[in-house]
Design a protein around this motif. Structure first.
Motif, PDB file in Angstrom:
ATOM      1  N   ILE A   1       0.853  -1.190   0.000  1.00  0.00           N
ATOM      2  CA  ILE A   1       0.000   0.000   0.000  1.00  0.00           C
ATOM      3  C   ILE A   1       0.888   1.238   0.000  1.00  0.00           C
ATOM      4  N   GLU A   2       0.573   2.184  -0.859  1.00  0.00           N
ATOM      5  CA  GLU A   2       1.342   3.435  -0.906  1.00  0.00           C
ATOM      6  C   GLU A   2       0.352   4.591  -1.049  1.00  0.00           C
ATOM      7  N   HIS A   3       0.415   5.571  -0.148  1.00  0.00           N
ATOM      8  CA  HIS A   3      -0.501   6.713  -0.171  1.00  0.00           C
ATOM      9  C   HIS A   3      -1.962   6.290  -0.343  1.00  0.00           C
ATOM     10  N   GLY A   4      -2.359   5.259   0.394  1.00  0.00           N
ATOM     11  CA  GLY A   4      -3.757   4.842   0.352  1.00  0.00           C
ATOM     12  C   GLY A   4      -4.167   4.057  -0.874  1.00  0.00           C
ATOM     13  N   LYS A   5      -3.204   3.726  -1.722  1.00  0.00           N
ATOM     14  CA  LYS A   5      -3.554   2.953  -2.925  1.00  0.00           C
ATOM     15  C   LYS A   5      -2.823   1.615  -2.903  1.00  0.00           C
ATOM     16  N   SER A   6      -3.503   0.588  -3.361  1.00  0.00           N
ATOM     17  CA  SER A   6      -2.811  -0.693  -3.449  1.00  0.00           C
ATOM     18  C   SER A   6      -1.945  -0.675  -4.699  1.00  0.00           C
ATOM     19  N   VAL A   7      -0.641  -0.890  -4.503  1.00  0.00           N
ATOM     20  CA  VAL A   7       0.300  -0.834  -5.617  1.00  0.00           C
ATOM     21  C   VAL A   7       0.440  -2.210  -6.253  1.00  0.00           C
ATOM     22  N   LEU A   8       0.591  -3.195  -5.390  1.00  0.00           N
ATOM     23  CA  LEU A   8       0.844  -4.531  -5.931  1.00  0.00           C
ATOM     24  C   LEU A   8       0.366  -5.583  -4.949  1.00  0.00           C
ATOM     25  N   GLU A   9      -0.304  -6.598  -5.469  1.00  0.00           N
ATOM     26  CA  GLU A   9      -0.707  -7.713  -4.623  1.00  0.00           C
ATOM     27  C   GLU A   9      -0.195  -8.967  -5.291  1.00  0.00           C
ATOM     28  N   GLY A  10       0.459  -9.828  -4.523  1.00  0.00           N
ATOM     29  CA  GLY A  10       0.977 -11.031  -5.157  1.00  0.00           C
ATOM     30  C   GLY A  10       1.725 -11.903  -4.176  1.00  0.00           C
ATOM     31  N   SER A  11       2.569 -12.782  -4.702  1.00  0.00           N
ATOM     32  CA  SER A  11       3.312 -13.675  -3.822  1.00  0.00           C
ATOM     33  C   SER A  11       4.347 -12.862  -3.047  1.00  0.00           C
ATOM     34  N   ARG A  12       4.791 -13.437  -1.929  1.00  0.00           N
ATOM     35  CA  ARG A  12       5.679 -12.715  -1.030  1.00  0.00           C
ATOM     36  C   ARG A  12       6.927 -12.195  -1.749  1.00  0.00           C
ATOM     37  N   ASP A  13       7.609 -13.072  -2.459  1.00  0.00           N
ATOM     38  CA  ASP A  13       8.899 -12.695  -3.039  1.00  0.00           C
ATOM     39  C   ASP A  13       8.738 -11.630  -4.117  1.00  0.00           C
ATOM     40  N   GLU A  14       7.704 -11.801  -4.902  1.00  0.00           N
ATOM     41  CA  GLU A  14       7.455 -10.859  -6.000  1.00  0.00           C
ATOM     42  C   GLU A  14       7.225  -9.451  -5.455  1.00  0.00           C
ATOM     43  N   VAL A  15       6.376  -9.336  -4.424  1.00  0.00           N
ATOM     44  CA  VAL A  15       6.035  -8.012  -3.893  1.00  0.00           C
ATOM     45  C   VAL A  15       7.227  -7.410  -3.153  1.00  0.00           C
ATOM     46  N   PHE A  16       7.908  -8.230  -2.367  1.00  0.00           N
ATOM     47  CA  PHE A  16       9.073  -7.715  -1.641  1.00  0.00           C
ATOM     48  C   PHE A  16      10.119  -7.162  -2.601  1.00  0.00           C
ATOM     49  N   GLU A  17      10.322  -7.884  -3.692  1.00  0.00           N
ATOM     50  CA  GLU A  17      11.345  -7.468  -4.656  1.00  0.00           C
ATOM     51  C   GLU A  17      10.994  -6.098  -5.248  1.00  0.00           C
ATOM     52  N   ALA A  18       9.735  -5.954  -5.662  1.00  0.00           N
ATOM     53  CA  ALA A  18       9.298  -4.674  -6.239  1.00  0.00           C
ATOM     54  C   ALA A  18       9.377  -3.558  -5.214  1.00  0.00           C
ATOM     55  N   TYR A  19       8.995  -3.865  -3.977  1.00  0.00           N
ATOM     56  CA  TYR A  19       8.972  -2.879  -2.897  1.00  0.00           C
ATOM     57  C   TYR A  19      10.391  -2.389  -2.613  1.00  0.00           C
ATOM     58  N   HIS A  20      11.320  -3.319  -2.528  1.00  0.00           N
ATOM     59  CA  HIS A  20      12.702  -2.943  -2.241  1.00  0.00           C
ATOM     60  C   HIS A  20      13.339  -2.168  -3.390  1.00  0.00           C
ATOM     61  N   ARG A  21      12.973  -2.546  -4.596  1.00  0.00           N
ATOM     62  CA  ARG A  21      13.509  -1.839  -5.753  1.00  0.00           C
ATOM     63  C   ARG A  21      13.069  -0.374  -5.692  1.00  0.00           C
ATOM     64  N   GLN A  22      11.788  -0.174  -5.325  1.00  0.00           N
ATOM     65  CA  GLN A  22      11.268   1.191  -5.265  1.00  0.00           C
ATOM     66  C   GLN A  22      11.901   1.967  -4.126  1.00  0.00           C
ATOM     67  N   LEU A  23      12.057   1.316  -2.953  1.00  0.00           N
ATOM     68  CA  LEU A  23      12.696   1.976  -1.817  1.00  0.00           C
ATOM     69  C   LEU A  23      14.116   2.389  -2.181  1.00  0.00           C
ATOM     70  N   HIS A  24      14.819   1.504  -2.884  1.00  0.00           N
ATOM     71  CA  HIS A  24      16.192   1.752  -3.288  1.00  0.00           C
ATOM     72  C   HIS A  24      16.259   2.955  -4.233  1.00  0.00           C
ATOM     73  N   LEU A  25      15.317   2.981  -5.181  1.00  0.00           N
ATOM     74  CA  LEU A  25      15.274   4.091  -6.148  1.00  0.00           C
ATOM     75  C   LEU A  25      15.020   5.404  -5.426  1.00  0.00           C
ATOM     76  N   ALA A  26      14.037   5.360  -4.499  1.00  0.00           N
ATOM     77  CA  ALA A  26      13.700   6.576  -3.758  1.00  0.00           C
ATOM     78  C   ALA A  26      14.905   7.032  -2.947  1.00  0.00           C
ATOM     79  N   GLY A  27      15.646   6.052  -2.388  1.00  0.00           N
ATOM     80  CA  GLY A  27      16.814   6.382  -1.576  1.00  0.00           C
ATOM     81  C   GLY A  27      17.920   7.001  -2.403  1.00  0.00           C
ATOM     82  N   SER A  28      18.154   6.495  -3.605  1.00  0.00           N
ATOM     83  CA  SER A  28      19.275   6.980  -4.392  1.00  0.00           C
ATOM     84  C   SER A  28      18.983   8.312  -5.077  1.00  0.00           C
ATOM     85  N   SER A  29      17.684   8.649  -5.234  1.00  0.00           N
ATOM     86  CA  SER A  29      17.354   9.886  -5.938  1.00  0.00           C
ATOM     87  C   SER A  29      17.444  11.102  -5.011  1.00  0.00           C
ATOM     88  N   THR A  30      17.494  10.868  -3.672  1.00  0.00           N
ATOM     89  CA  THR A  30      17.554  12.026  -2.773  1.00  0.00           C
ATOM     90  C   THR A  30      18.992  12.375  -2.421  1.00  0.00           C
TER      91      THR A  30
END
Lengths: 235, 253
Positions: free
Chosen positions: A206-235
């Motif tokens: 869930i991000e800002h009240g919206k469901s971004v992705l629903e799926g198997s554990r590994d799939e969602v974790f991978e996407a979530y971490h990729r996004q966190l990493h991107l957000a971290g490197s852009s600041t």
């Protein structure tokens, strides 16, 4: 595959910003879609303020959606709430009964569970004393012992995975994990990724009240971490 | 109503009475002492100092205040019950009417205990039991219906505007004086008296006093009208609470 126990379609929930007439509304949940099936252990991940707890309260039936639809099979959903309705001047026993009734048990059901509650809470003779005389740790132990006795079809957990002192944490955590292993349908909100990873087989992000992705554990974790990493490197 | 909700209401009532006993040093003594002190104050002002009481003033005052105290505590305790339990309402899926009902049941049990004591006092003062006592349950039922209705109406709105509590206390004081609780309405000049008599509280008090002090049957026609008004208030109160109930879990505590 069997039909979902609970089905959310584009659900949004709005709160008033403050206790004033005509004050603006903000959407704690904007657009969440999810399916929960029998026996599933669904983890909810997302940053602080993403709407995870609000989502649990919608699933519990406490909050009605302001838009979108919730379809619910004839199942009981209960938020794991510690010390619900506890009153300081009542004894541990009376508080356990009161709390059990509020959590939807019949009087005789909760009374038959009282010995188990007394034992699990390790309160001994204090069980008959007003909880005003308890330490904070004892209240938490009683609260957890009552809550773990409730057996809803769907158990909703908001960060409450283990409570009390070190010893009781092991015991309470183990009791919850045991419930999950027995095929309990669970929705779990937690910041502790290792816990979510260990306990859930499916995830919703869930991000800002919206469901971004629903799926198997590994799939969602991978996407979530990729996004966190991107957000971290852009600041 | 599902049975487990009934059990919850009954146990909450027990919890409330139990907690009330433990909250203060003297516990249950206050059930009697508090109204007794209030009666003493009114008796001092209206009877001893102003000499406006009349011959039967003390029993008149005792009956009026006992009944009014019951109605007032139902309306305020029940009326603030949803607001006071918002923390719980945010966490659990419960029909919110449970909270005012438990409070009012506790107040009603308290009232019945005090009322028994009142009867004993009246007998000692020379107002013996009589056949018209048979009408008391009906009068109490209508009184309860009116109080429950008023309490639900208050309970529906206080969570949104907690400031209403300050206004309600003042309104209740005015209603007390306009209902013949502390002085008889016969003293009020004519056109105004008819207006005041429309007030259901005044009719109910008159009815109970007629039974206890004069062994007169109540005015059935007036009672029927009050019963209809009470039922209407009650239905409106329930409708308001049910209408707003999805919004209570969203309110800040």
């Amino acid at each position: 595959m069997d039909s979902p126990l609970i089905e959310l379609r584009n659900v949004g929930v709005a709160f008033s910003a403050q206790r004033r007439f005509g004050s603006g509304r903000f959407w704690a949940l904007e657009d969440v879609t999810l399916n929960l099936r029998h026996g599933e252990r669904l983890g909810v991940i997302g940053r602080n303020g993403a709407g995870k707890s609000t989502l649990l309260r919608v699933l519990a039936g406490i909050l009605q959606p302001d838009r979108g639809t919730v379809k619910r099979a004839a199942v009981t959903c209960q938020l794991l709430s510690l010390a619900l309705g506890f009153t300081p001047y009542l004894s541990g026993r009376d508080n356990a009964i009161l709390s059990g009734l509020m959590l939807g048990l019949r009087r005789r059901e909760i009374e038959s569970r009282l010995p188990a509650i007394q034992e699990f809470s390790e309160l001994g003779d204090f069980f008959e004393q007003p909880i005003a005389t308890y330490s904070a740790g004892m209240v938490v132990r009683l609260g957890f012992s009552v809550a773990i006795q409730i057996e809803p079809d769907v158990l909703l957990i908001d960060e409450v995975l283990a409570v009390g002192d070190a010893e009781f944490q092991v015991k309470s955590g183990e009791a919850l994990r045991e419930r999950m292993r027995q095929g309990q349908t669970v929705v779990l909100v937690s910041h502790d990724e290792s816990q979510v990873s260990a306990l859930c087989d499916r995830l919703i992000w869930i991000e800002h009240g919206k469901s971004v992705l629903e799926g198997s554990r590994d799939e969602v974790f991978e996407a979530y971490h990729r996004q966190l990493h991107l957000a971290g490197s852009s600041t | 109503m599902p049975l487990h909700l009934l059990e919850l209401i009954l146990f909450s009532t027990y919890a409330e009475l139990r907690a009330e006993r433990s909250r203060s040093y003297l516990g249950l003594v206050w059930w009697i002492a508090e109204p007794a002190m209030m009666m003493a104050a009114f008796w001092l002002v209206f009877d001893v100092i102003l000499k406006s009481g009349g011959p039967d003033y003390l029993p008149f005052l005792l009956v009026g205040l006992t009944l009014w105290q019951w109605m007032k505590s139902c309306i305020t305790h029940g009326g603030y019950a949803i607001w006071g339990n918002l923390g719980l309402i945010r966490q659990a899926r419960l029909p919110v009417l449970v909270f005012p009902l438990a409070q009012m049941l506790a107040d009603t049990i308290k009232f019945l205990c005090i009322f028994v004591l009142l009867l004993v006092i009246l007998w000692c003062m020379g107002y013996p039991p009589n056949i018209t006592y048979l009408a008391l349950p009906l009068l109490f039922l209508v009184t309860l219906l009116f109080s429950v209705g008023a309490s639900f109406l208050v309970a529906a709105f206080v969570p949104f505007i907690p400031d209403l509590r300050f206004i309600i206390e003042q309104i209740l004081t005015v209603v007390m004086f306009l209902s013949g609780v502390v002085f008889a309405l016969d003293a009020v000049p004519s056109p105004l008296r008819e207006v005041i008599a429309l007030n259901p509280v005044a009719t109910l008090l008159d009815g109970v006093r007629a039974i206890l002090l004069k062994a007169h049957w109540p005015d059935w026609w007036a009672l029927l009208k009050v019963g209809a008004i009470s039922a209407l208030v009650c239905a409106t109160g329930i409708a308001c609470v049910l209408r707003f109930s999805p919004r209570y879990p969203k309110l800040a505590v």
